[in-house]
Design a protein around this motif. Structure first.
Motif: not given
Length: 107
Positions: A52-53, A30-38
């Motif tokens: 920032r995210t 729900h905070l980072d759905w970009s696929g590079s949440a690490d």
């Protein structure tokens, strides 16, 4: 036509921000759905990206408390690119802790 406005979430107190300061953090979808949440917090660019995210995508104060650290936030604040309304809300809530008049960049 009415434009969708995402609510701005601001911490109730900076002292509640006790997120990690080193290692690798994986943000929930729900905070980072970009696929590079690490995010490797030891990398200056990635820690800025994480802050920032989280600031932009937080849906509740608990998101801020879990992933942001007070000392790190105040150190990074002048260099964070944030939407003007979000930056203003944080600086109005914490005028003594966050540098008012710091670099403001348009969304």
């Amino acid at each position: 036509m009415r434009r969708y406005a995402k609510p701005i979430v601001v911490a109730d107190d900076l002292a509640l921000l006790h997120g990690p300061t080193s290692g690798t953090v994986t943000l929930p979808r729900h905070l980072d759905w970009s696929g590079s949440a690490d995010y490797t917090l030891d990398s200056p660019g990635r820690i800025v990206d994480l802050y920032r995210t989280v600031l932009i995508e937080a849906t509740k104060p608990a998101d801020l408390h879990a992933f942001l650290d007070r000392v790190t936030l105040t150190r990074l604040w002048p260099s964070l690119w944030l939407p003007p309304d979000l930056r203003r809300a944080w600086e109005e809530r914490f005028p003594e802790s966050l540098r008012t008049g710091s670099r403001t960049t348009a969304a």
